[in-house]
Scaffold this active site. Structure first.
Site, short mmCIF file in Angstrom:
data_model
loop_
_atom_site.label_atom_id
_atom_site.label_comp_id
_atom_site.label_asym_id
_atom_site.label_seq_id
_atom_site.Cartn_x
_atom_site.Cartn_y
_atom_site.Cartn_z
N HIS A 194 8.76 23.70 -20.57
CA HIS A 194 8.69 22.26 -20.84
C HIS A 194 8.81 21.98 -22.35
O HIS A 194 9.46 21.02 -22.76
CB HIS A 194 7.39 21.66 -20.29
N LYS B 15 5.78 28.03 -1.51
CA LYS B 15 5.25 26.78 -2.11
C LYS B 15 4.25 26.13 -1.15
O LYS B 15 3.18 25.67 -1.57
CB LYS B 15 6.39 25.82 -2.46
N HIS C 128 6.20 27.74 -17.28
CA HIS C 128 6.51 26.32 -17.47
C HIS C 128 5.95 25.72 -18.76
O HIS C 128 6.47 24.71 -19.23
CB HIS C 128 6.05 25.51 -16.26
N GLU D 86 -4.09 20.42 -7.16
CA GLU D 86 -4.23 21.28 -8.35
C GLU D 86 -5.65 21.22 -8.89
O GLU D 86 -5.87 20.95 -10.08
CB GLU D 86 -3.20 20.88 -9.41
N GLU E 264 14.48 29.23 -10.28
CA GLU E 264 13.16 28.90 -9.72
C GLU E 264 12.85 29.82 -8.53
O GLU E 264 11.69 30.15 -8.27
CB GLU E 264 13.06 27.44 -9.29
N LYS F 102 3.31 15.39 -5.25
CA LYS F 102 3.24 15.48 -6.71
C LYS F 102 4.63 15.74 -7.30
O LYS F 102 4.80 16.65 -8.12
CB LYS F 102 2.28 16.62 -7.10
N ARG G 239 -2.72 26.26 -7.50
CA ARG G 239 -1.38 25.68 -7.65
C ARG G 239 -0.77 25.98 -9.02
O ARG G 239 0.45 25.98 -9.18
CB ARG G 239 -1.43 24.16 -7.37
N ASN H 206 3.19 27.38 -12.00
CA ASN H 206 3.65 26.95 -13.32
C ASN H 206 4.07 28.12 -14.21
O ASN H 206 4.25 27.95 -15.42
CB ASN H 206 2.54 26.16 -14.04
N HIS I 236 16.51 22.67 -16.21
CA HIS I 236 15.12 23.06 -16.04
C HIS I 236 14.96 24.56 -15.68
O HIS I 236 14.16 25.28 -16.29
CB HIS I 236 14.47 22.19 -14.97
N ARG J 186 0.84 -1.21 0.00
CA ARG J 186 0.00 0.00 0.00
C ARG J 186 0.86 1.25 0.00
O ARG J 186 0.51 2.27 0.56
CB ARG J 186 -0.91 0.04 1.24
N1 LIG Z 1 8.55 16.94 -10.35
C1 LIG Z 1 8.81 18.08 -9.80
O1 LIG Z 1 8.18 18.49 -8.87
C2 LIG Z 1 9.94 18.88 -10.33
C3 LIG Z 1 10.05 20.23 -10.04
C4 LIG Z 1 11.14 20.91 -10.52
C5 LIG Z 1 12.09 20.24 -11.29
N2 LIG Z 1 11.93 18.95 -11.59
C6 LIG Z 1 12.90 18.21 -12.40
O2 LIG Z 1 14.02 17.82 -11.66
C7 LIG Z 1 15.13 17.67 -12.55
C8 LIG Z 1 16.40 18.35 -12.07
O3 LIG Z 1 16.68 17.99 -10.78
P1 LIG Z 1 17.81 18.76 -10.02
O4 LIG Z 1 17.94 20.15 -10.52
O5 LIG Z 1 17.55 18.54 -8.59
O6 LIG Z 1 19.16 18.12 -10.53
P2 LIG Z 1 19.71 16.63 -10.66
O7 LIG Z 1 19.16 15.73 -9.62
O8 LIG Z 1 19.60 16.28 -12.09
O9 LIG Z 1 21.25 16.91 -10.26
C9 LIG Z 1 22.05 17.72 -11.07
C10 LIG Z 1 23.52 17.21 -11.07
O10 LIG Z 1 24.15 17.59 -9.85
C11 LIG Z 1 24.64 16.44 -9.16
N3 LIG Z 1 24.45 16.75 -7.75
C12 LIG Z 1 23.29 16.73 -7.04
N4 LIG Z 1 23.48 17.18 -5.80
C13 LIG Z 1 24.81 17.49 -5.71
C14 LIG Z 1 25.63 18.02 -4.66
N5 LIG Z 1 25.11 18.35 -3.47
N6 LIG Z 1 26.94 18.20 -4.90
C15 LIG Z 1 27.47 17.89 -6.13
N7 LIG Z 1 26.75 17.40 -7.16
C16 LIG Z 1 25.44 17.20 -6.95
C17 LIG Z 1 23.83 15.28 -9.71
O11 LIG Z 1 24.54 14.07 -9.63
C18 LIG Z 1 23.63 15.71 -11.16
O12 LIG Z 1 24.76 15.43 -11.96
C19 LIG Z 1 14.73 18.36 -13.84
O13 LIG Z 1 14.50 17.39 -14.82
C20 LIG Z 1 13.46 19.08 -13.47
O14 LIG Z 1 12.59 19.19 -14.54
C21 LIG Z 1 10.89 18.25 -11.11
ZN LIG Z 2 10.01 24.23 -12.37
#
Ligand SMILES: NC(=O)c1ccc[n+]([C@@H]2O[C@H](COP(=O)([O-])OP(=O)(O)OC[C@H]3O[C@@H](n4cnc5c(N)ncnc54)[C@H](O)[C@@H]3O)[C@@H](O)[C@H]2O)c1
Ligand SMILES: [Zn+2]
Length: 208
Positions: free
Chosen positions: A131, A105, A127, A115, A66, A24, A120, A124, A144, A2
């Site tokens: 995207h 947030k 975005h 949403e 962001e 989400k 919410r 965006n 991103h 679950r």
């Molecule tokens: N679903 C959601 O709510 C949401 C919201 C915003 C972004 N995103 C997505 O998340 C993705 C990006 O995630 P992110 O920006 O967290 O990056 P990521 O997880 O891709 O990490 C970026 C790089 O930095 C490295 N890294 C991470 N932490 C580190 C640290 N403390 N020290 C050294 N290196 C480190 C990672 O290995 C990677 O190479 C994007 O695809 C974005 O679209 C999702």
């Molecule tokens: Zn974003």
């Protein structure tokens, strides 16, 4: 069977201020973006700014983009503060920046967790274009946050054309782009990009 309780331990600035909180949330796998995720809230989000010591500067700027989004949506004073940080050329007060972003947030998520009411969707901002731009460039050219800055600029331009925002606001958003030193450097086929934008989750009745 679950589902299981979980905690989030974000290690990037972007994850600390956005993707680790609010439920989400999703991660990318191979070529698919945000494809494996959860709707549930984590039991805890543990944010430790020490992780940022090793985070490459490009990814700091990515998260910062962001943060600017929250400031543009919610808080002029915070926006001025972030702009000053950029002009000074360094970002130092991470705990303050992260706190502010999480605060906004959380306010939004509390009002519209699933949403449904539309509140919410304010998060965006930029975005739809972002995207599409990320997909258009096969997720290889822009981080991103970078795409979001271009998206906010694009959204502001559309608003300007529709007389929904002032020239001054548009110029402010454009200035941020310059300060962050993000460059588009990509030839865009407008029709293809528009088709991608139509696939966005925010499309209603085939229109935006
Ligand atoms: N679903 C959601 O709510 C949401 C919201 C915003 C972004 N995103 C997505 O998340 C993705 C990006 O995630 P992110 O920006 O967290 O990056 P990521 O997880 O891709 O990490 C970026 C790089 O930095 C490295 N890294 C991470 N932490 C580190 C640290 N403390 N020290 C050294 N290196 C480190 C990672 O290995 C990677 O190479 C994007 O695809 C974005 O679209 C999702
Ligand atoms: Zn974003």
């Amino acid at each position: 069977m679950r589902g299981i309780d979980f905690i989030q331990v974000p290690t990037t600035l972007l994850a600390m201020i956005d993707s680790s909180i609010g439920g989400k949330t999703a991660v990318n796998i191979t070529k698919c973006k945000n494809i494996v995720g959860v709707f549930y809230q984590p039991k805890l989000v543990w944010i430790n700014i020490c992780f940022l010591i090793t985070l490459p500067s490009q990814h700091i700027k990515n998260g910062f983009a962001e943060a600017i989004k929250y400031a543009l949506i919610f808080d002029r004073k915070f926006y001025t503060y972030l702009k000053k940080e950029l002009i000074n050329g360094f970002i130092k007060n991470f705990d303050y920046i992260i706190y502010k972003c999480c605060f906004y947030k959380v306010q939004v998520v509390k009002k519209d967790e699933k949403e449904i009411s539309g509140v919410r969707t304010t998060l965006n901002f930029g975005h739809t274009f972002a995207h599409a731009l990320e997909a258009y460039t096969s997720y290889k050219k822009f981080l991103h946050g970078e795409a979001v800055i271009f998206g906010m600029l694009f959204a502001s331009l559309v608003s300007l054309k529709l007389k929904l925002c002032s020239k001054k606001t548009f110029k402010e958003v454009k200035q941020i782009l310059t300060l962050l030193d993000f460059k588009l450097n990509v030839k865009i086929n407008t029709r293809q990009l528009l088709n991608l934008m139509k696939k966005d989750k925010k499309t209603t009745s085939g229109e935006h």
